[in-house]
Write an enzyme that holds these catalytic residues in place. Structure first.
Site, PDB file in Angstrom:
ATOM      1  N   ALA A  65       0.826  -1.205   0.000  1.00  0.00           N
ATOM      2  CA  ALA A  65       0.000   0.000   0.000  1.00  0.00           C
ATOM      3  C   ALA A  65       0.861   1.256   0.000  1.00  0.00           C
ATOM      4  O   ALA A  65       1.998   1.254   0.478  1.00  0.00           O
ATOM      5  CB  ALA A  65      -0.920  -0.004   1.217  1.00  0.00           C
ATOM      6  N   GLY A 114       0.428  -5.398   0.684  1.00  0.00           N
ATOM      7  CA  GLY A 114      -0.681  -5.515  -0.253  1.00  0.00           C
ATOM      8  C   GLY A 114      -0.283  -6.156  -1.562  1.00  0.00           C
ATOM      9  O   GLY A 114      -1.104  -6.803  -2.225  1.00  0.00           O
ATOM     10  N   GLU A 117      -0.599  -9.683  -0.943  1.00  0.00           N
ATOM     11  CA  GLU A 117      -2.020 -10.051  -0.849  1.00  0.00           C
ATOM     12  C   GLU A 117      -2.640 -10.213  -2.232  1.00  0.00           C
ATOM     13  O   GLU A 117      -3.564 -11.019  -2.407  1.00  0.00           O
ATOM     14  CB  GLU A 117      -2.766  -9.012  -0.014  1.00  0.00           C
ATOM     15  CG  GLU A 117      -2.478  -9.193   1.478  1.00  0.00           C
ATOM     16  CD  GLU A 117      -2.963  -8.030   2.334  1.00  0.00           C
ATOM     17  OE1 GLU A 117      -3.745  -8.286   3.266  1.00  0.00           O
ATOM     18  OE2 GLU A 117      -2.547  -6.883   2.076  1.00  0.00           O
ATOM     19  N   GLU A 137       3.266  -5.818   7.589  1.00  0.00           N
ATOM     20  CA  GLU A 137       2.312  -4.907   8.234  1.00  0.00           C
ATOM     21  C   GLU A 137       2.473  -4.862   9.751  1.00  0.00           C
ATOM     22  O   GLU A 137       2.243  -3.823  10.377  1.00  0.00           O
ATOM     23  CB  GLU A 137       0.870  -5.321   7.881  1.00  0.00           C
ATOM     24  CG  GLU A 137       0.493  -5.147   6.420  1.00  0.00           C
ATOM     25  CD  GLU A 137       0.758  -6.370   5.573  1.00  0.00           C
ATOM     26  OE1 GLU A 137       0.204  -6.458   4.468  1.00  0.00           O
ATOM     27  OE2 GLU A 137       1.542  -7.257   6.010  1.00  0.00           O
TER      28      GLU A 137
END
Length: 263
Positions: A65, A114, A117, A137
């Site tokens: 992110a 992310g 992910e 994270e």
């Protein structure tokens, strides 16, 4: 300013490139929104049979992110942060996971947070031998929010998944292969060719049957097996009147290659 997403369609395969190489292809809100728009376009294009997703530049698939952007949402409180950041990211990974056409990640570098992910959500993934993965994270004082706490343990197993989630330690493409996060590791200069070759092995089959396999598998993994078997049965029943199934049987009986048209 360069577009955050590049889309190139060739010979039935759509190549989507995350295009923020100067920011290691960080997932800004604009990038996620344009990725979703590109998926909408591809889904409605019958000529596109498969999708390859990769990152621009030599360093990263996606480093995760855009922290500068989403931290601003966090300062506005949980309601705004969940609305702008979490829901947007979860919608993206859910869209990739449930997409009706096969999505293959070509992991050309860092796949952190992310970015990792996305790898967890797509149907198939091939990694360069230069790739590196991480779930960092926890180092920010937060859990993954784009589905990582759910998909990674389902792929890797609870204990191996939790080790990666709780330590935040980076891991190699060989380890990603071992735990089932990716399908293969190839030399860096062969990555896109390998992804296209894998796509080619899939698109030779009936588009409707490919879609039914993806749907039954994706939905069934989140259900008790008895319910998953019902989904499998429903997907088969929907194909019974299709031209593709009739062609598949005819080709088998006539000992020839099938010529699928879809539907």
């Amino acid at each position: 300013m360069a577009a955050p997403i590049l889309l190139d369609i060739d010979d039935g395969i759509a190549l989507i490139t995350l295009n923020r190489p100067e920011r290691l292809n960080a997932l800004s809100y604009a990038l996620i929104d344009q990725l979703m728009a590109a998926l909408d376009q591809i889904e409605g294009d019958a000529a596109v049979r498969a999708v390859i997703l990769t990152g621009a530049g030599e360093r990263a698939f996606s480093a995760g992110a855009d922290i500068h952007e989403f931290s601003e949402s966090v300062t506005q409180g949980s309601t705004i942060a969940v609305r702008d950041f979490v829901r947007r990211g979860q919608a993206m990974t859910a869209r990739l996971e449930a997409f009706k056409k096969p999505v293959i990640a070509a992991v050309n570098g860092l796949a952190f947070g992310g970015g990792c992910e996305i790898i967890e959500a797509v149907h198939l993934a091939i990694a360069s031998d230069r790739a590196q993965f991480a779930k960092p994270e926890i180092k920010l004082g937060m859990p993954p929010t784009f589905g990582g706490t759910q998909r990674l343990p389902r792929l890797a197993g609870r204990k191996r998944g939790l080790e990666l989630l709780l330590t935040g330690d980076p891991f190699s493409p060989e380890h990603a292969l071992k735990i089932g996060l990716i399908n293969s590791v190839v030399p860096h200069d062969q990555l896109l060719n390998a992804a296209r070759a894998l796509a080619g092995r899939i698109v030779r089959h009936s588009p409707a049957s490919v879609s039914s396999v993806i749907t039954a598998t994706t939905r069934g993994l989140n259900m008790p097996i008895a319910e998953g078997l019902l989904v499998e049965s429903e997907q088969f029943a929907a194909l019974v009147p299709s031209r593709d199934l009739a062609e598949g049987f005819a080709a088998w009986k006539e000992r020839r290659a099938a010529k699928y048209v879809g539907a």
